[in-house]
Structure formats: structure tokens, C-alpha cells
Write an enzyme that holds these catalytic residues in place. Sequence first.
Site, PDB file in Angstrom:
ATOM      1  CG  ASN A  23      62.129  -7.806 -74.068  1.00  0.00           C
ATOM      2  OD1 ASN A  23      61.384  -8.407 -73.291  1.00  0.00           O
ATOM      3  ND2 ASN A  23      63.423  -8.019 -74.141  1.00  0.00           N
ATOM      4  NE  ARG A 408      58.810 -14.148 -67.109  1.00  0.00           N
ATOM      5  CZ  ARG A 408      59.971 -13.548 -66.928  1.00  0.00           C
ATOM      6  NH1 ARG A 408      60.941 -14.164 -66.320  1.00  0.00           N
ATOM      7  NH2 ARG A 408      60.168 -12.317 -67.344  1.00  0.00           N
TER       8      ARG A 408
HETATM    9  C1  UD1 Z   1      65.594  -5.359 -70.825  1.00  0.00           C
HETATM   10  C2  UD1 Z   1      64.948  -6.592 -71.418  1.00  0.00           C
HETATM   11  C3  UD1 Z   1      65.794  -7.822 -71.151  1.00  0.00           C
HETATM   12  C4  UD1 Z   1      67.228  -7.600 -71.629  1.00  0.00           C
HETATM   13  C5  UD1 Z   1      67.795  -6.297 -71.082  1.00  0.00           C
HETATM   14  C6  UD1 Z   1      69.152  -5.948 -71.674  1.00  0.00           C
HETATM   15  C7  UD1 Z   1      62.574  -6.131 -71.356  1.00  0.00           C
HETATM   16  C8  UD1 Z   1      61.247  -6.462 -70.776  1.00  0.00           C
HETATM   17  N1  UD1 Z   1      63.636  -6.769 -70.825  1.00  0.00           N
HETATM   18  O1  UD1 Z   1      65.658  -5.564 -69.426  1.00  0.00           O
HETATM   19  O2  UD1 Z   1      65.192  -8.932 -71.826  1.00  0.00           O
HETATM   20  O3  UD1 Z   1      68.041  -8.663 -71.198  1.00  0.00           O
HETATM   21  O4  UD1 Z   1      66.896  -5.204 -71.378  1.00  0.00           O
HETATM   22  O5  UD1 Z   1      69.074  -5.874 -73.063  1.00  0.00           O
HETATM   23  O6  UD1 Z   1      62.693  -5.334 -72.267  1.00  0.00           O
HETATM   24  N2  UD1 Z   1      70.665  -1.404 -64.307  1.00  0.00           N
HETATM   25  C9  UD1 Z   1      71.103  -0.684 -63.220  1.00  0.00           C
HETATM   26  N3  UD1 Z   1      70.236   0.200 -62.626  1.00  0.00           N
HETATM   27  C10 UD1 Z   1      68.964   0.385 -63.087  1.00  0.00           C
HETATM   28  C11 UD1 Z   1      68.540  -0.340 -64.219  1.00  0.00           C
HETATM   29  C12 UD1 Z   1      69.412  -1.230 -64.802  1.00  0.00           C
HETATM   30  O7  UD1 Z   1      72.250  -0.829 -62.775  1.00  0.00           O
HETATM   31  O8  UD1 Z   1      68.245   1.201 -62.503  1.00  0.00           O
HETATM   32  C13 UD1 Z   1      71.607  -2.361 -64.930  1.00  0.00           C
HETATM   33  C14 UD1 Z   1      71.100  -3.803 -64.929  1.00  0.00           C
HETATM   34  O9  UD1 Z   1      71.341  -4.432 -63.698  1.00  0.00           O
HETATM   35  C15 UD1 Z   1      71.891  -4.390 -66.060  1.00  0.00           C
HETATM   36  C16 UD1 Z   1      71.999  -3.235 -67.051  1.00  0.00           C
HETATM   37  O10 UD1 Z   1      71.708  -2.047 -66.303  1.00  0.00           O
HETATM   38  O11 UD1 Z   1      73.182  -4.735 -65.627  1.00  0.00           O
HETATM   39  C17 UD1 Z   1      71.047  -3.296 -68.228  1.00  0.00           C
HETATM   40  O12 UD1 Z   1      69.752  -3.544 -67.760  1.00  0.00           O
HETATM   41  P1  UD1 Z   1      68.453  -2.970 -68.489  1.00  0.00           P
HETATM   42  O13 UD1 Z   1      68.807  -2.536 -69.864  1.00  0.00           O
HETATM   43  O14 UD1 Z   1      67.809  -1.983 -67.588  1.00  0.00           O
HETATM   44  O15 UD1 Z   1      67.553  -4.264 -68.554  1.00  0.00           O
HETATM   45  P2  UD1 Z   1      65.976  -4.343 -68.464  1.00  0.00           P
HETATM   46  O16 UD1 Z   1      65.368  -3.107 -69.028  1.00  0.00           O
HETATM   47  O17 UD1 Z   1      65.569  -4.788 -67.109  1.00  0.00           O
END
Ligand code: UD1
Length: 429
Positions: A23, A408
Site C-alpha cells: 500500500n 495481489r
Molecule cells: C486503502 C488501502 C486498503 C485499506 C483502506 C482502508 C491501498 C492500496 N489500499 O484503500 O488496503 O483497506 O485504505 O485502510 O492503500 N470512500 C468514499 N469515497 C471516496 C473514497 C473512499 O466514501 O471517494 C470510503 C470507502 O468506501 C471506505 C472508506 O472511505 O468506506 C475508506 O476508504 P479508503 O481509505 O479510501 O480506502 P482505499 O484508499 O481505497
Amino acid sequence: MDKIVVTGNGPLNGVIPISGAKNAALPLMIASLLTSDKLILDNLPHLADVESLIRILTNHGVDYKVEGKRLGQNGGEGRTVHFRAGEIVDTTAPYELVSRMRASFWVIGPLLARMHEARVSLPGGCAIGTRPVDLFIDSLQALGANMDVEAGYVVASAKGGLRGTRYRFPKVSVGATHVAMMAATLAKGETVLENAAREPEVVDLAKCLVAMGAKISGAGTSTITIDGVDELHGARHSVLPDRIETGTYAMAVAMTGGDVLLQGAEAGLLDNALDVLRAAGATIDVRNDGIRVARNGSDIQPVDVTTEPFPGFPTDLQAQFMALMTRAGGTSRITETIFENRFMHVQELARLGARIALDGQTAIVTGVQHLTGAPVMATDLRASVSLVIAGLVAEGETTVNRVYHLDRGFERLEEKLTNCGANIRRVSA
Ligand code: UD1
């Protein structure tokens, strides 16, 4: 499609080297799009996600060179890879590539910052909830971009470049923090990001960006300040150790018993999870060369856990911890607050004999004396490895199907566990 076959085989003993963090590796690689100079990344893990992202970056015009071994070849050490985005030849990230991995959507930030335009397919990735992109769109809009969604693509443009801004994320998002921080490095003026993610991978990316000439302060706190610069230059950066891989093997040892040194692991990256493991009965010894995890004689104790953004208990260790709790001497409650649909492993653990009841976002796990091997199927990366952890103590054979999820995110999993005495093998179907 490959399968992993695990046969319960007693305690784990030995040394497991911890790889570079997936990550952190992904956003660091994406940062190479911000400059025409060379970005050299050391300690890059051998993972399918890293290779998928390389394909996406080369499509935008990034050249890469692997020092020593070629991509796809195995080797004990993390690799050093040189990335150079001398010229961006395409600002579109197509569906065929982005749909395989959600993090590839993050190229939108650097493309927009450097080229003032980007067209990026809406992402795919693990099936762990709806995972929208509204926070990316809002924060880039705040930085002065026009954002539209057309035919499955996010189309972004910023004539004359991005402008510094003050933006408060309504919800903590790791990905949106990475993207807004990268985009703001080349914006005109100062950007203040509030309610930013504090994950160690955000700090690692900020360190690399600073080495590339960016002006960033506050990474690791919830307020990050970025003073935009005209351009970034090349740098060399080493990817930090994978705290999720560390926690996963720590839970495997807590499950099987035994004594394992997680070599190169940094305890400061997962204090909360280590405290939870101590409460569950493991002995954790933080050393200069890594973390020693042992459980000898004592039983597994039930512990309640709620997932939270860093520094809380990580959602990426929730499934693995649930596997451990299936064998605890009592009942534990595991509450998921980050993703709405991250309990797909529950049914599969139940196939091995686990007793788990779901109450909304909480799983109530009643420990059992025995698990029994069975064929199981994993639907996401962390869920797959939780089934391996359960398989390590199940009687008989556990066959984990759909191994591509494991590939992955876990480098040389079978080899690392076999070296510590596990009976685990890959079967090509
Ligand atoms: C990253 C990690 C993943 C981890 C997650 C939470 C990487 C490659 N992946 O994923 O392994 O599980 O952080 O620690 O680093 N959300 C929204 N709108 C957005 C973006 C996110 O509502 O535009 C929500 C998501 O649906 C989720 C929450 O925010 O409920 C947190 O997600 P996020 O921190 O963005 O996860 P990732 O960055 O995708």
C-alpha cells in the site's frame, strides 16, 4: 487457476522476512508520473498488483528498469526499480487496466497536476463494498479542476494548472489523501488538507515527494500543508515495511503457537494490533532487527476489536484477527467500521467449523476447540489469507481457491510459511 493447500501442522518456528508495503509501493510508483526525471524505488515487493500498476504506468509513457532480477522472477530481497516518465504520452487510463485494481485510479492526481488533464476509468478492485470516488472528485475540484463523469470515466481538466486550496475531507480516505497530496505538490500556492488520513503509507509517500522537491509538512497528522512548486525532480526512496503482512504473520503465530522473528518489521507501524495480540495471549518482543512473536503454552484469549483509521486497528487485519478468534477460549466481538461489506470470510470460516454470528457490522465469534479442513473460496485479498491462517490449525486439508487474490498482496506466502514449518503448497490446476 492455482490453489493453496494447507494441512494443519503444529507451531510455526523460525524467521519470516517482511517485504516492502504494497500500500506504499503503489502510490510511490504513481508519484513517478509527477516528474520527467528518474524515480528509483528500493524494496519494492514482488506482487501481482505491482506488476499490474507497471502496465498502467507504461501505458502513460513511463519507462522502467528492474535492477538485477527481472519482474516476475522470484528472489529473497525486495527489488529496486527505476521509473522515468520522460514524456506522458497518454492521459487516459483505460477500463481494461484500471478495473483490475482500485489504486490505479490514483493516477488521476499526478496526471492532472502535470498535464492539466486526465481521463481515468472508474475503478474496480476487491469486492469489499461500494467504494465510491466522491472524495477524489470533491478534493480535486477544490484544487480548481473541472470534474465530470462520462461513460464510466472520470474526466478531469485544469486549464492553467491546479490552485492551492483549503479542503476538509468529510471522511478519512487513504486513497483520496494520497491523490490530493500528490496533486497539490504542483498546484499554485498553498494547500491545506484537513481530516487527512494518517496512515504510515501517507507519511512514506510524503517523504518521497519531499525528496523529489515537494514542500509538505504535517503528513502523519490529520492536517497536511503543501506549498506548491513549479516542478519536481528525481529521487531515490526505499518502501517502508508492510505492516499488514507483519500483522498477518503475527496472527498466524498467535494461532499456531511457536516462536517467529518477523525480520525487518517495525512495531511503530502497528502498535494497536500488537497490543491486541498481547491481550490475546501472544508474547511480542520488539527488537532492532524486527518483532519476535511467540505463544507457548498459553491459550488464545478473546479480545473485542473495532476497525478504525490509523492509528486504530486496521481493517486490513480484521479478517486475519477473526480467524484467530475462532479458536479463542470465549466470545469476541469484531466490529468493522471502514467498509460496509467486509465479512465475506465469515461464511468461509464457518465451513471450517467456526462459530460466527453477524449482527450488522459486528461479528460475534465464539471460539471452538477444533477447526476442520475444507475447500474454501476467497473473495478478497485479506479474506484469503485469513483462510490460510485458519487452515494452519485445522485438522486435515484446507484448499483455498482463487489464489490470485493472495498473489495481489502477499509475496512468497507459501515459501515464508513453509520455512517456519507449515505444511502449505500451491497446486496448479
Ligand atoms: C486503502 C488501502 C486498503 C485499506 C483502506 C482502508 C491501498 C492500496 N489500499 O484503500 O488496503 O483497506 O485504505 O485502510 O492503500 N470512500 C468514499 N469515497 C471516496 C473514497 C473512499 O466514501 O471517494 C470510503 C470507502 O468506501 C471506505 C472508506 O472511505 O468506506 C475508506 O476508504 P479508503 O481509505 O479510501 O480506502 P482505499 O484508499 O481505497
